[in-house]
Scaffold this active site. Structure first.
Site, PDB file in Angstrom:
ATOM      1  N   LYS A 126     -19.730  72.264  44.753  1.00 14.24           N
ATOM      2  CA  LYS A 126     -20.143  73.347  45.656  1.00 14.24           C
ATOM      3  C   LYS A 126     -21.090  74.256  44.896  1.00 14.24           C
ATOM      4  O   LYS A 126     -20.898  74.478  43.697  1.00 14.24           O
ATOM      5  CB  LYS A 126     -18.923  74.160  46.118  1.00 14.24           C
ATOM      6  CG  LYS A 126     -19.310  75.359  46.996  1.00 14.24           C
ATOM      7  CD  LYS A 126     -18.112  76.033  47.630  1.00 14.24           C
ATOM      8  CE  LYS A 126     -17.456  77.066  46.754  1.00 14.24           C
ATOM      9  NZ  LYS A 126     -18.338  78.162  46.313  1.00 14.24           N
ATOM     10  N   GLU A 195     -18.587  82.458  54.183  1.00 16.46           N
ATOM     11  CA  GLU A 195     -17.656  83.475  53.679  1.00 16.46           C
ATOM     12  C   GLU A 195     -18.006  84.863  54.222  1.00 16.46           C
ATOM     13  O   GLU A 195     -19.156  85.316  54.114  1.00 16.46           O
ATOM     14  CB  GLU A 195     -17.687  83.492  52.132  1.00 16.46           C
ATOM     15  CG  GLU A 195     -16.741  84.549  51.559  1.00 16.46           C
ATOM     16  CD  GLU A 195     -16.419  84.376  50.079  1.00 16.46           C
ATOM     17  OE1 GLU A 195     -16.809  83.357  49.487  1.00 16.46           O
ATOM     18  OE2 GLU A 195     -15.758  85.287  49.533  1.00 16.46           O
TER      19      GLU A 195
HETATM   20  O1  KIV Z   1     -14.560  80.347  44.159  1.00 19.87           O
HETATM   21  C1  KIV Z   1     -13.934  80.188  45.214  1.00 19.87           C
HETATM   22  O2  KIV Z   1     -12.697  80.120  45.258  1.00 19.87           O
HETATM   23  C2  KIV Z   1     -14.707  80.090  46.444  1.00 19.87           C
HETATM   24  C3  KIV Z   1     -13.969  80.223  47.733  1.00 19.87           C
HETATM   25  C4  KIV Z   1     -13.682  81.650  47.956  1.00 19.87           C
HETATM   26  C5  KIV Z   1     -14.699  79.608  48.855  1.00 19.87           C
HETATM   27  O3  KIV Z   1     -15.875  79.963  46.384  1.00 19.87           O
END
Ligand code: KIV
Length: 294
Positions: A126, A195
């Site tokens: 991600k 988010e």
């Molecule tokens: O770092 C994380 O846990 C995240 C979530 C809040 C989506 O990016």
């Protein structure tokens, strides 16, 4: 280790993949995701039947005690991703690319993304951001690495955003978010985390996209939901975002358990007989006579 008996809820499932995410979107089946940073939590999440585990860079705040996610390094992330991968296999495992691991160049982003799969057992990565990240995202995906995007409140830009604040509340900001979501989809992202944006906007974006959205503070209209596990367990108590539902009060429960242990040690009530290792009388007698011979 506690000896309190538990009745584990165990759901054995086949591997969840990015294809499963797509199928779930088509069938309108919500996708469940939580964060984990260690072996035991990953194991429990898998046994509970979670669809996906995100090893988030929230690690920096809820585990390492930093004020923001910015100090988190690739070494930190890989270390915790490896532990999670040892604990869970069937959920889709996503490694969060830390600040400065993908912003400098697309090549560097690709090299770092590759480490999450090659060294740390993740299935996907991600990264935060929209249009500015498209080159990096395209290059990572061209190497066969699935990417989940992250729009709205992107914590690595906390200073630029002026704090951990909701995003997309103005019409123009909403329009911009929708455009960026389309750009991420067109670049090949298999999903997007949304988010802290208005629920109406998140629902609209989710309906317009072919790929699933995973909401955190983005309402019920997203295709899936994610929370930081330490928030939903009530373990991290420095602050709790308004959008978090607490499923446990672990901070209080653990404090009580630790107090009880300290009291037991001080009162010599722990360890009790059942916690001690036995030595047969015959061996003990031999031991005493061995001493006597000396
Ligand atoms: O770092 C994380 O846990 C995240 C979530 C809040 C989506 O990016």
């Amino acid at each position: 280790m506690s000896t309190i008996p538990t009745a584990p809820i165990q759901i054995v499932r086949k591997k969840i993949t990015t294809y499963t995410f797509q199928e779930k979107k088509k069938k309108r089946e919500p996708i469940s995701m939580l964060t984990a940073y260690d072996y035991s939590t990953a194991q429990i999440l898998e046994q509970a039947g979670i669809d996906s585990i995100l090893v988030g860079d929230s690690l920096g705040m809820v585990v390492l005690g930093y004020e923001t996610t910015l100090p988190v390094t690739m070494d930190d992330m890989l270390h915790h991703c490896k532990a999670v991968a040892r604990g869970a296999n069937s959920p889709l495992l996503i490694g969060d690319m830390p600040f400065m691991s993908y912003q400098i160049s697309a090549q560097e982003a690709l090299r770092n993304a590759g480490r999450f799969l090659q060294e740390a057992g993740m299935d996907a990565v991600k990264l935060e951001g929209g249009v500015a990240r498209l080159d990096a995202i395209r290059l990572i995906i061209s190497a066969g690495i699935p990417v989940i995007g992250h729009l709205g409140l992107t914590p690595q830009s906390v200073h630029q955003l002026g704090g951990f604040r909701a995003q997309g509340k103005l019409a123009t900001a909403g329009q911009h978010l929708l455009e960026e979501a389309h750009l991420l989809q067109d670049a090949g992202c298999f999903s997007i985390v949304l988010e802290a944006i208005p629920a109406k906007l998140a629902e609209h974006i989710s309906k317009k996209l072919d790929i699933p959205t995973i909401g955190i503070g983005a309402g019920a209209g997203c295709d899936g939901q994610v929370l930081v596990t330490h928030d939903m367990l009530g373990l991290f108590n420095r602050f709790t975002p308004r959008f978090v539902k607490k499923y446990a009060e672990s901070h209080g429960d653990l404090t009580r358990a630790f107090h009880e242990y300290i009291k037991d040690v001080e009162n010599r009530e722990f360890p009790a007989k059942e916690h001690c290792i036995e030595m047969k009388d015959v061996e003990w007698d031999k031991f005493i006579s061995l001493l006597a011979k000396k």
